[in-house]
Write an enzyme that holds these catalytic residues in place. Structure first.
Site, short mmCIF file in Angstrom:
data_model
loop_
_atom_site.label_atom_id
_atom_site.label_comp_id
_atom_site.label_asym_id
_atom_site.label_seq_id
_atom_site.Cartn_x
_atom_site.Cartn_y
_atom_site.Cartn_z
N CYS A 162 3.25 -18.76 5.28
CA CYS A 162 1.79 -18.67 5.35
C CYS A 162 1.35 -19.13 6.73
CB CYS A 162 1.18 -19.55 4.26
SG CYS A 162 -0.62 -19.50 4.22
N HIS A 219 -0.37 -13.23 -2.93
CA HIS A 219 -0.45 -14.38 -2.03
C HIS A 219 -1.87 -14.53 -1.48
CE1 HIS A 219 1.35 -16.93 1.37
NE2 HIS A 219 0.12 -16.69 1.77
N GLU A 220 -2.46 -13.42 -1.01
CA GLU A 220 -3.79 -13.48 -0.38
C GLU A 220 -4.88 -13.73 -1.42
OE1 GLU A 220 -3.64 -13.92 2.65
OE2 GLU A 220 -1.67 -13.04 3.06
N HIS A 246 -5.26 -17.35 -2.14
CA HIS A 246 -6.04 -18.07 -1.12
C HIS A 246 -7.52 -18.13 -1.50
CE1 HIS A 246 -3.48 -19.22 2.23
NE2 HIS A 246 -2.90 -18.03 2.28
NI NI Z 1 -1.15 -17.52 3.27
#
Ligand code: NI
Length: 196
Positions: free
Chosen positions: A133, A176-177, A180
């Protein structure tokens, strides 16, 4: 006289914010930087990285600031200093539901932006892969993710909801995004972590 001018300037700034839907601070973060934006990292920027992001409303959807932010997020993730495959708005200091993902499943592997994106269903099999990341320099981890996902997002600037099924590594980047946007980092989900 000076005081009156200041009041008028403040009122104009407030009106501009109301018009575009962005806060004054968000507008400054978007407009005051060059194309490559400051990338937030742990532990210094943990507050924004751990905050659940808010949606993009109808006003922001049609604003110049959204176009600028998307262009700058793409420039930031593709900059040689970052060289990422995805980035989420809180990583450039904006607590809003916007991500940029490299579409490895499309011809030319373009970077595309998704607004108000959410994962509707997680499907397929669980695959364990290596992740890193931009906000956690020097670390990698093995993370279990679903191989197939269904997403929905808001098309810019029409506001139309689009649904799509995504598979493989691109689906991992989306997971993953999207994490966030809810203040979740891959280290929360990793089986193992290692420095490099
Ligand atoms: Ni990330």
């Amino acid at each position: 006289m000076k005081r009156i001018i200041l009041i008028i300037a403040a009122m104009a700034a407030l009106a501009a914010c109301r018009e575009s839907g962005w806060t004054k601070q968000e507008m400054a973060t978007i407009m005051d930087q060059g194309m490559v934006m400051y990338v937030t990292t742990v532990p210094g920027d943990s507050t924004i990285l751990r905050t659940k992001c808010t949606e993009i409303g109808p006003k922001e959807l049609k604003s110049e600031e959204l176009q600028t932010l998307i262009a700058k997020m793409k420039a930031t993730v593709t900059d040689p200093s970052q060289d990422g495959v995805g980035i989420a708005a809180p990583q450039v200091g904006i607590s809003r539901r916007i991500i940029v993902v490299q579409r490895f499943d499309k011809e030319g592997e373009p970077f595309e932006a998704y607004v108000n994106v959410k994962i509707d269903s997680l499907k397929g099999e669980i695959v364990r892969g290596r992740e890193g990341c931009l906000s956690i320099p020097g670390l990698r981890g093995i993370v279990p993710r679903n191989s197939i996902i269904n997403i929905s997002y808001t098309e810019v600037p029409s506001g139309t909801t689009i649904k799509e099924q995504i598979e493989g590594f691109t689906a991992v980047i989306f997971q993953h995004e999207c994490d966030h946007l809810d203040g979740i980092l891959y280290t929360d989900r990793a089986d193992s972590l290692f420095t490099y």
